[in-house]
Design an enzyme around this catalytic site. Structure first.
Site, PDB file in Angstrom:
ATOM      1  N   TYR A 126      12.305  22.932   5.073  1.00  0.00           N
ATOM      2  CA  TYR A 126      12.544  24.316   5.479  1.00  0.00           C
ATOM      3  C   TYR A 126      11.949  25.227   4.418  1.00  0.00           C
ATOM      4  O   TYR A 126      12.624  26.064   3.839  1.00  0.00           O
ATOM      5  CB  TYR A 126      14.064  24.520   5.599  1.00  0.00           C
ATOM      6  CG  TYR A 126      14.533  25.688   6.420  1.00  0.00           C
ATOM      7  CD1 TYR A 126      13.958  26.013   7.641  1.00  0.00           C
ATOM      8  CD2 TYR A 126      15.602  26.470   5.974  1.00  0.00           C
ATOM      9  CE1 TYR A 126      14.431  27.072   8.394  1.00  0.00           C
ATOM     10  CE2 TYR A 126      16.087  27.536   6.728  1.00  0.00           C
ATOM     11  CZ  TYR A 126      15.491  27.831   7.939  1.00  0.00           C
ATOM     12  OH  TYR A 126      15.967  28.879   8.697  1.00  0.00           O
ATOM     13  N   HIS A 131      10.495  32.827   7.202  1.00  0.00           N
ATOM     14  CA  HIS A 131      11.136  32.329   8.428  1.00  0.00           C
ATOM     15  C   HIS A 131      12.636  32.184   8.218  1.00  0.00           C
ATOM     16  O   HIS A 131      13.446  32.637   9.045  1.00  0.00           O
ATOM     17  CB  HIS A 131      10.527  30.974   8.808  1.00  0.00           C
ATOM     18  CG  HIS A 131      11.244  30.278   9.923  1.00  0.00           C
ATOM     19  ND1 HIS A 131      11.122  30.653  11.242  1.00  0.00           N
ATOM     20  CD2 HIS A 131      12.105  29.222   9.913  1.00  0.00           C
ATOM     21  CE1 HIS A 131      11.876  29.863  12.001  1.00  0.00           C
ATOM     22  NE2 HIS A 131      12.476  28.988  11.219  1.00  0.00           N
ATOM     23  N   ARG A 140      23.153  35.846  10.576  1.00  0.00           N
ATOM     24  CA  ARG A 140      24.032  36.255   9.486  1.00  0.00           C
ATOM     25  C   ARG A 140      23.468  37.533   8.867  1.00  0.00           C
ATOM     26  O   ARG A 140      22.883  37.491   7.771  1.00  0.00           O
ATOM     27  CB  ARG A 140      24.123  35.158   8.422  1.00  0.00           C
ATOM     28  CG  ARG A 140      24.675  33.822   8.894  1.00  0.00           C
ATOM     29  CD  ARG A 140      24.715  32.800   7.753  1.00  0.00           C
ATOM     30  NE  ARG A 140      23.398  32.619   7.145  1.00  0.00           N
ATOM     31  CZ  ARG A 140      22.477  31.771   7.585  1.00  0.00           C
ATOM     32  NH1 ARG A 140      22.730  31.016   8.648  1.00  0.00           N
ATOM     33  NH2 ARG A 140      21.303  31.661   6.978  1.00  0.00           N
ATOM     34  N   GLU A 196       7.256  25.606  16.535  1.00  0.00           N
ATOM     35  CA  GLU A 196       7.354  25.889  15.099  1.00  0.00           C
ATOM     36  C   GLU A 196       6.031  25.534  14.442  1.00  0.00           C
ATOM     37  O   GLU A 196       5.593  24.376  14.504  1.00  0.00           O
ATOM     38  CB  GLU A 196       8.509  25.122  14.453  1.00  0.00           C
ATOM     39  CG  GLU A 196       9.873  25.628  14.896  1.00  0.00           C
ATOM     40  CD  GLU A 196      11.021  25.068  14.099  1.00  0.00           C
ATOM     41  OE1 GLU A 196      12.109  25.670  14.136  1.00  0.00           O
ATOM     42  OE2 GLU A 196      10.837  24.024  13.439  1.00  0.00           O
ATOM     43  N   ASP A 230       6.824  21.332  15.415  1.00  0.00           N
ATOM     44  CA  ASP A 230       8.156  20.754  15.596  1.00  0.00           C
ATOM     45  C   ASP A 230       8.898  21.579  16.652  1.00  0.00           C
ATOM     46  O   ASP A 230       9.675  22.472  16.329  1.00  0.00           O
ATOM     47  CB  ASP A 230       8.909  20.755  14.265  1.00  0.00           C
ATOM     48  CG  ASP A 230      10.180  19.928  14.324  1.00  0.00           C
ATOM     49  OD1 ASP A 230      10.248  19.010  15.155  1.00  0.00           O
ATOM     50  OD2 ASP A 230      11.102  20.198  13.544  1.00  0.00           O
ATOM     51  N   GLN A 237      20.242  24.126  19.849  1.00  0.00           N
ATOM     52  CA  GLN A 237      20.471  24.094  18.401  1.00  0.00           C
ATOM     53  C   GLN A 237      21.627  24.998  17.995  1.00  0.00           C
ATOM     54  O   GLN A 237      22.438  24.642  17.134  1.00  0.00           O
ATOM     55  CB  GLN A 237      19.199  24.500  17.662  1.00  0.00           C
ATOM     56  CG  GLN A 237      19.309  24.388  16.150  1.00  0.00           C
ATOM     57  CD  GLN A 237      17.975  24.643  15.464  1.00  0.00           C
ATOM     58  OE1 GLN A 237      16.941  24.769  16.104  1.00  0.00           O
ATOM     59  NE2 GLN A 237      17.998  24.723  14.144  1.00  0.00           N
ATOM     60  N   LYS A 250      15.884  19.035  18.472  1.00  0.00           N
ATOM     61  CA  LYS A 250      14.653  18.755  17.741  1.00  0.00           C
ATOM     62  C   LYS A 250      14.016  17.409  18.091  1.00  0.00           C
ATOM     63  O   LYS A 250      12.803  17.243  17.936  1.00  0.00           O
ATOM     64  CB  LYS A 250      14.935  18.764  16.230  1.00  0.00           C
ATOM     65  CG  LYS A 250      15.247  20.139  15.663  1.00  0.00           C
ATOM     66  CD  LYS A 250      13.999  20.967  15.531  1.00  0.00           C
ATOM     67  CE  LYS A 250      14.251  22.217  14.706  1.00  0.00           C
ATOM     68  NZ  LYS A 250      13.024  22.984  14.499  1.00  0.00           N
ATOM     69  N   SER A 254       7.766  16.110  18.785  1.00  0.00           N
ATOM     70  CA  SER A 254       7.099  16.851  17.717  1.00  0.00           C
ATOM     71  C   SER A 254       5.633  16.445  17.748  1.00  0.00           C
ATOM     72  O   SER A 254       5.316  15.252  17.784  1.00  0.00           O
ATOM     73  CB  SER A 254       7.701  16.541  16.344  1.00  0.00           C
ATOM     74  OG  SER A 254       9.079  16.868  16.308  1.00  0.00           O
ATOM     75  N   THR A 357       8.907  25.835   9.338  1.00  0.00           N
ATOM     76  CA  THR A 357       8.121  26.907   9.947  1.00  0.00           C
ATOM     77  C   THR A 357       7.522  27.816   8.888  1.00  0.00           C
ATOM     78  O   THR A 357       8.224  28.354   8.034  1.00  0.00           O
ATOM     79  CB  THR A 357       9.002  27.728  10.898  1.00  0.00           C
ATOM     80  OG1 THR A 357       9.633  26.843  11.819  1.00  0.00           O
ATOM     81  CG2 THR A 357       8.162  28.731  11.671  1.00  0.00           C
TER      82      THR A 357
END
Length: 422
Positions: A126, A131, A140, A196, A230, A237, A250, A254, A357
């Site tokens: 990640y 992203h 959030r 992604e 991906d 999710q 996921k 891919s 991503t």
């Protein structure tokens, strides 16, 4: 670290004329590896190197004695460099190998491809901080970037069995979803299917269980990289990811590109790894002089879309976004290797890391529709008037990448494409 040598010389030309065309993905300075066979045949897949619009069959050219890419990837960096020089010298204009090697060429348009290697394990990281921040704001608003992000490369273990080669159709996945105002979840096809934009890093030499790879040695364990999509079912999710992370959202597919561009080929396109002012510096096991000096790789990334309506009208794909990997990635490939193994985890030749991503700071450089549409609130309008918040059946997504810099010959990563089926 890999260094610039004679194989990168801008003046070096190939007797394969298509490799000398300006802007070609596969000039003689590139030489990416893949596995191919003649389309429609029952032949075993063989190891080839892309050169211009051709594929050089390495075994037919007498350069290797195996069809097992993982064996080739397990070679030492010195042996891999020796092979690169042999291929480059033989493909150089005026080479005495031209007469024999012509017989080992197959036009790319006559080939079909499989995964470039046998992937035993796949880990998705990640590393795209823009992203992570944008997506974090959607869920959030008051705390978009969690406190561990700037200290530890975040990742999860994916499903290697559902990796597919570019051109393979992607079936829309089914699963559970739950609307915010619903009391119970429902089951059905994903309605928020997304792509992604990622890079895939391939491991070369592995390590023994219990023996971490240091940051200074990490690049010696990287074979190369390719384009990687991906695919993500955002609605599945959102319901399933707490507390353990992605699962069915996921592992339905891919997409990887056919070619692995080697770390040796990428040597002219390195740049320093620099943290933004005010951000914490990496812990010692993630920090090294070589990584600071040239840990990043300058790659331009592009996403294109062709809808079913566009295809029916004979319209070519249009660009959705474009950005730069070095501006998007918060962690380097070497740091991912060092972190993945610091607890003693053993990597094996052919293992794949997804970068996560890779998005820039603007909607035009976003690496997913989730960001471009702000979670579906602002649909993207295409040139033909169609709109997209998420992918529809019949949409074809194409991911491309290339490296270019003054004083070096441009090299391409090829493309990773897939079409959504209902």
């Amino acid at each position: 670290m890999y260094t610039i040598d004679a194989t990168h010389a801008p003046q070096r030309k190939s007797w394969v004329e298509a490799a000398n065309a300006p802007g070609a993905d596969f000039p003689i300075q590139n030489l990416p590896f893949g596995r191919f066979r003649r389309a429609g045949s029952n032949e075993a897949f063989r190891i080839g190197v892309a050169i211009g619009d051709q594929v050089l069959d390495l075994r037919a050219a007498g350069l290797i004695a195996t069809d097992d890419m993982n064996t080739l990837m397990a070679a030492t960096p010195a042996n891999r460099l020796q092979l690169r020089h042999a291929i480059s010298d033989g493909l150089t204009a005026g080479s005495p190998a031209q007469g024999e090697w012509k017989k080992a060429l197959v036009p790319q348009e006559q080939c079909e491809y499989t995964l470039p290697c046998r992937v035993g394990d796949y880990t998705d990281f990640y590393t795209g901080i823009h992203h992570a921040t944008t997506v974090g704001k959607l869920f959030r608003p008051d705390n978009p970037l969690l406190p561990n992000y700037q200290w530890v490369p975040i990742g999860y273990h994916g499903r290697a069995s559902s990796l597919v080669i570019s051109g393979t159709a992607i079936r829309r996945p089914n699963g559970q979803t739950k609307a915010p105002d619903a009391e119970v979840p429902t089951f059905g096809p994903s309605r928020r299917l997304d792509y992604e934009l990622e890079l895939g890093y391939y491991i070369g030499q592995g390590n023994t269980l219990g023996a971490p790879i240091s940051i200074d040695d990490a690049e010696a364990h990287l074979f190369g990289l390719g384009m990687f999509n991906d695919w993500s079912a955002r609605d599945l999710q959102a319901w399933e990811y707490q507390p353990l992370g992605p699962f069915l959202s996921k592992n339905f597919g891919s997409t990887v590109s056919p070619w692995i561009v080697t770390m040796e080929a990428l040597a002219p396109f390195r740049s320093p790894f620099v943290r933004p002012e005010g951000d914490p510096q990496p812990l010692p096991y993630l920090d090294g002089a070589g990584n600071r000096q040239q840990g990043q790789i300058d790659i331009t990334l592009q996403v294109l879309i062709q809808t079913a309506q566009m295809r029916a009208a004979g319209e070519t794909p249009v660009q959705l976004s474009s950005g730069r990997a070095s501006e998007a990635a918060y962690w380097t490939a070497a740091q991912l290797v060092a972190h993945h193994t610091v607890n003693g985890c053993n990597l094996q030749p052919g293992d794949l890391f997804g970068s996560g991503t890779l998005s820039g700071t603007t909607p035009e450089s976003a690496g997913s529709l989730l960001e471009m549409s702000m979670g579906g609130k602002n649909p993207v309008t295409l040139p033909n008037g169609e709109t997209r918040s998420f992918l529809q059946d019949g949409d074809t997504l194409i991911l491309r990448g290339w490296c270019e810099r003054e004083g070096a010959v441009r090299i391409g990563l090829g493309e990773a494409s897939g079409t959504i089926q209902g």
